[in-house]
Design a protein around this motif. Structure first.
Motif, PDB file in Angstrom:
ATOM      1  N   ALA A 131     -38.748  37.334 -43.621  1.00 36.09           N
ATOM      2  CA  ALA A 131     -38.063  38.581 -43.953  1.00 36.09           C
ATOM      3  C   ALA A 131     -36.611  38.288 -44.287  1.00 36.09           C
ATOM      4  CB  ALA A 131     -38.125  39.552 -42.779  1.00 36.09           C
ATOM      5  N   THR A 132     -36.144  38.859 -45.370  1.00 32.53           N
ATOM      6  CA  THR A 132     -34.721  38.801 -45.672  1.00 32.53           C
ATOM      7  C   THR A 132     -34.146  40.197 -45.483  1.00 32.53           C
ATOM      8  OG1 THR A 132     -33.046  38.223 -47.329  1.00 32.53           O
ATOM      9  CG2 THR A 132     -35.111  39.136 -48.161  1.00 32.53           C
ATOM     10  N   ILE A 133     -33.109  40.287 -44.655  1.00 35.12           N
ATOM     11  CA  ILE A 133     -32.397  41.540 -44.416  1.00 35.12           C
ATOM     12  C   ILE A 133     -31.014  41.330 -45.014  1.00 35.12           C
ATOM     13  CG2 ILE A 133     -31.808  43.301 -42.716  1.00 35.12           C
ATOM     14  CD1 ILE A 133     -34.736  42.547 -42.558  1.00 35.12           C
ATOM     15  N   GLY A 134     -30.823  41.763 -46.221  1.00 34.39           N
ATOM     16  CA  GLY A 134     -29.577  41.499 -46.921  1.00 34.39           C
ATOM     17  C   GLY A 134     -29.219  42.670 -47.809  1.00 34.39           C
ATOM     18  N   THR A 135     -28.919  42.415 -49.083  1.00 39.43           N
ATOM     19  CA  THR A 135     -28.624  43.495 -50.026  1.00 39.43           C
ATOM     20  C   THR A 135     -29.804  44.452 -50.100  1.00 39.43           C
ATOM     21  OG1 THR A 135     -27.230  42.001 -51.296  1.00 39.43           O
ATOM     22  CG2 THR A 135     -27.937  44.018 -52.384  1.00 39.43           C
ATOM     23  N   GLY A 136     -30.997  43.905 -50.013  1.00 39.69           N
ATOM     24  CA  GLY A 136     -32.225  44.678 -49.861  1.00 39.69           C
ATOM     25  C   GLY A 136     -33.008  44.098 -48.712  1.00 39.69           C
ATOM     26  N   VAL A 137     -34.205  44.591 -48.509  1.00 35.62           N
ATOM     27  CA  VAL A 137     -35.093  44.059 -47.475  1.00 35.62           C
ATOM     28  C   VAL A 137     -36.412  43.702 -48.128  1.00 35.62           C
ATOM     29  CG1 VAL A 137     -36.328  44.515 -45.329  1.00 35.62           C
ATOM     30  CG2 VAL A 137     -34.009  45.401 -45.635  1.00 35.62           C
ATOM     31  N   ALA A 229     -49.386  37.433 -38.061  1.00 36.71           N
ATOM     32  CA  ALA A 229     -48.361  36.405 -38.234  1.00 36.71           C
ATOM     33  C   ALA A 229     -47.970  35.806 -36.888  1.00 36.71           C
ATOM     34  CB  ALA A 229     -47.129  36.991 -38.917  1.00 36.71           C
ATOM     35  N   GLU A 230     -48.037  34.500 -36.799  1.00 39.55           N
ATOM     36  CA  GLU A 230     -47.665  33.820 -35.563  1.00 39.55           C
ATOM     37  C   GLU A 230     -46.156  33.709 -35.401  1.00 39.55           C
ATOM     38  OE1 GLU A 230     -49.884  30.015 -35.365  1.00 39.55           O
ATOM     39  OE2 GLU A 230     -50.959  30.878 -37.072  1.00 39.55           O
ATOM     40  N   ARG A 231     -45.456  33.767 -36.518  1.00 40.76           N
ATOM     41  CA  ARG A 231     -44.010  33.607 -36.489  1.00 40.76           C
ATOM     42  C   ARG A 231     -43.408  34.475 -37.590  1.00 40.76           C
ATOM     43  NH1 ARG A 231     -43.371  27.657 -35.810  1.00 40.76           N
ATOM     44  NH2 ARG A 231     -44.444  28.221 -33.892  1.00 40.76           N
ATOM     45  N   VAL A 232     -42.267  35.073 -37.290  1.00 41.40           N
ATOM     46  CA  VAL A 232     -41.536  35.867 -38.276  1.00 41.40           C
ATOM     47  C   VAL A 232     -40.146  35.255 -38.399  1.00 41.40           C
ATOM     48  CG1 VAL A 232     -40.658  38.130 -38.939  1.00 41.40           C
ATOM     49  CG2 VAL A 232     -42.839  37.943 -37.686  1.00 41.40           C
ATOM     50  N   VAL A 233     -39.849  34.735 -39.582  1.00 48.13           N
ATOM     51  CA  VAL A 233     -38.550  34.127 -39.849  1.00 48.13           C
ATOM     52  C   VAL A 233     -37.631  35.218 -40.375  1.00 48.13           C
ATOM     53  CG1 VAL A 233     -37.315  32.325 -41.102  1.00 48.13           C
ATOM     54  CG2 VAL A 233     -39.703  31.958 -40.410  1.00 48.13           C
ATOM     55  N   LEU A 234     -36.463  35.367 -39.745  1.00 45.17           N
ATOM     56  CA  LEU A 234     -35.532  36.432 -40.095  1.00 45.17           C
ATOM     57  C   LEU A 234     -34.312  35.849 -40.780  1.00 45.17           C
ATOM     58  CD1 LEU A 234     -35.792  38.540 -36.805  1.00 45.17           C
ATOM     59  CD2 LEU A 234     -36.937  38.953 -38.992  1.00 45.17           C
ATOM     60  N   PRO A 269     -40.552  35.842 -27.057  1.00 44.39           N
ATOM     61  CA  PRO A 269     -40.086  36.347 -28.352  1.00 44.39           C
ATOM     62  C   PRO A 269     -39.238  35.349 -29.129  1.00 44.39           C
ATOM     63  CG  PRO A 269     -39.869  38.046 -26.682  1.00 44.39           C
ATOM     64  CD  PRO A 269     -40.270  36.785 -25.961  1.00 44.39           C
ATOM     65  N   ALA A 270     -38.593  34.426 -28.435  1.00 42.29           N
ATOM     66  CA  ALA A 270     -37.787  33.413 -29.126  1.00 42.29           C
ATOM     67  C   ALA A 270     -38.660  32.443 -29.919  1.00 42.29           C
ATOM     68  CB  ALA A 270     -36.934  32.646 -28.125  1.00 42.29           C
ATOM     69  N   ASP A 271     -39.954  32.371 -29.585  1.00 43.63           N
ATOM     70  CA  ASP A 271     -40.883  31.529 -30.349  1.00 43.63           C
ATOM     71  C   ASP A 271     -41.523  32.292 -31.499  1.00 43.63           C
ATOM     72  OD1 ASP A 271     -40.459  29.344 -28.675  1.00 43.63           O
ATOM     73  OD2 ASP A 271     -42.059  29.965 -27.302  1.00 43.63           O
ATOM     74  N   VAL A 272     -41.406  33.617 -31.463  1.00 44.69           N
ATOM     75  CA  VAL A 272     -42.024  34.458 -32.491  1.00 44.69           C
ATOM     76  C   VAL A 272     -41.007  34.827 -33.570  1.00 44.69           C
ATOM     77  CG1 VAL A 272     -43.259  36.616 -32.940  1.00 44.69           C
ATOM     78  CG2 VAL A 272     -43.636  35.376 -30.784  1.00 44.69           C
ATOM     79  N   LEU A 273     -39.833  35.266 -33.164  1.00 46.51           N
ATOM     80  CA  LEU A 273     -38.768  35.660 -34.081  1.00 46.51           C
ATOM     81  C   LEU A 273     -37.758  34.525 -34.163  1.00 46.51           C
ATOM     82  CD1 LEU A 273     -38.207  39.342 -32.863  1.00 46.51           C
ATOM     83  CD2 LEU A 273     -39.806  38.499 -34.585  1.00 46.51           C
ATOM     84  N   VAL A 274     -37.659  33.914 -35.325  1.00 50.23           N
ATOM     85  CA  VAL A 274     -36.861  32.693 -35.447  1.00 50.23           C
ATOM     86  C   VAL A 274     -35.947  32.768 -36.664  1.00 50.23           C
ATOM     87  CG1 VAL A 274     -38.593  31.270 -34.279  1.00 50.23           C
ATOM     88  CG2 VAL A 274     -38.674  31.524 -36.768  1.00 50.23           C
ATOM     89  N   ALA A 275     -34.896  31.956 -36.618  1.00 49.50           N
ATOM     90  CA  ALA A 275     -33.995  31.819 -37.756  1.00 49.50           C
ATOM     91  C   ALA A 275     -34.614  30.860 -38.771  1.00 49.50           C
ATOM     92  CB  ALA A 275     -32.644  31.291 -37.286  1.00 49.50           C
ATOM     93  N   PRO A 276     -34.198  30.928 -40.029  1.00 46.49           N
ATOM     94  CA  PRO A 276     -34.723  29.988 -41.026  1.00 46.49           C
ATOM     95  C   PRO A 276     -34.474  28.540 -40.620  1.00 46.49           C
ATOM     96  CG  PRO A 276     -33.543  31.776 -42.103  1.00 46.49           C
ATOM     97  CD  PRO A 276     -33.271  31.913 -40.633  1.00 46.49           C
ATOM     98  N   GLY A 277     -35.428  27.672 -40.988  1.00 40.28           N
ATOM     99  CA  GLY A 277     -35.322  26.257 -40.657  1.00 40.28           C
ATOM    100  C   GLY A 277     -35.004  25.380 -41.847  1.00 40.28           C
ATOM    101  N   VAL A 278     -35.252  25.886 -43.069  1.00 39.94           N
ATOM    102  CA  VAL A 278     -34.877  25.144 -44.268  1.00 39.94           C
ATOM    103  C   VAL A 278     -33.390  25.362 -44.481  1.00 39.94           C
ATOM    104  CG1 VAL A 278     -35.179  24.916 -46.763  1.00 39.94           C
ATOM    105  CG2 VAL A 278     -37.156  25.363 -45.298  1.00 39.94           C
TER     106      VAL A 278
END
Length: 296
Positions: A131-137, A229-234, A269-278
């Protein structure tokens, strides 16, 4: 040689590299997204540069949208009803690839989801949402390793959410008012509070982050319930606000209440909702990975 192209509303990232290493481009260029003719011309110049010494064998495009990413559609590869001036109904794929090379075409967030699943924060998972939360979603989804997308869907950014009791903002979405994008995107934050989410004054920061976090957590919960989804990257600029990721994690258990797939009911929740890794441009990495897939 393969080429990946990520077109965003404000900038374009182009990368070229080997099919066996899509996450390690050997050539990268960035430039602003302007009008279609100028932007596509610069993309074409990059493809020519990438193929100067050896031919480009496949191309992957991850584009802002909405886009038509259904290969069976007569408008496959088009940007469709975007509000970005001049870009509605542009046949992007055909214009960047007039030679007809093998080509993959997905939304920018789906490209990022592929990049994160294979090379970033999603490694080890089979199903992931980015998910990108920025100018749009926007939200891109990969289920059992397969990117999910078609003619303008999924469009999770316009999910209808429960209102936070402390939030009386009408919303900024011109279509729905208080949908997810209308309540959490950068323009909504600015209209509601007059500053971006990273600049909240200390005395009101916690309450404002709690409001934003409640909506982002609802999106994550809905995606997990719907596609497992096992993981949601925010990702995205709004999520860079200090404390917002942590607040979103804190809001998730109250939503789930022990119900749902194992990713929600039994994991931290820290294993489910994560920051981007790339580290840099997961969308272009995903575009390159999809191009490499075309070569087997």
């Amino acid at each position: 040689m393969i080429v990946g192209i990520e077109t965003g509303g404000t900038k374009v990232v182009c990368a070229a590299g080997r099919a066996e290493a899509p996450d390690r481009p050997v050539l990268t260029r960035r430039f602003p997204t302007t009008d279609p003719d100028g932007t596509i011309g610069r993309i074409r110049d990059f493809i020519a540069e990438a193929g100067a010494d050896e031919p480009v064998e496949a191309i992957g495009v991850a584009s802002f949208g909405p886009v038509d990413a259904d290969p069976s559609s007569p408008r496959f590869g088009w940007i469709t009803t975007t509000p970005k001036p001049g870009w509605a109904d542009v046949d992007l794929l055909a214009r960047v690839n007039p030679e007809g090379l093998p080509a993959a075409f997905v939304s920018d967030v789906l490209g990022a989801a592929v990049g994160e699943l294979r090379y970033g924060a999603g490694r080890g998972a089979s199903s992931l949402a980015y998910a990108t939360i920025g100018t749009g979603v926007g939200v891109g989804i990969v289920v059992d390793g397969r990117p999910i997308g078609g003619d303008g869907w999924p469009e999770v950014g316009h999910l209808l959410v429960r209102r936070h009791p402390a939030d009386d903002f009408a919303g900024s979405c011109p279509f729905h008012g208080d949908c997810l994008e209308g309540l959490t995107a950068g323009p909504a934050v600015l209209q509601r509070w007059g500053v971006d989410a990273s600049s909240f004054p200390p005395e009101v920061r916690d309450e404002r982050l709690s409001i934003l976090a409640s909506y982002v957590a609802q999106m994550a919960y809905s995606v997990a319930l719907t596609v497992g989804a096992e993981r949601v990257v925010l990702g995205g600029g709004v999520m860079l606000a200090p404390g917002l990721l942590e607040a979103t994690r804190a809001a998730l258990p109250d939503l789930a209440r022990g119900y749902g797939p194992a990713s929600l009911s039994s994991r931290d929740p820290a294993d489910v909702l994560v920051a981007p890794g790339v580290e840099d441009s997961p969308g272009v990495v995903g575009a390159m990975a999809l191009a490499a897939d075309l070569l087997g």
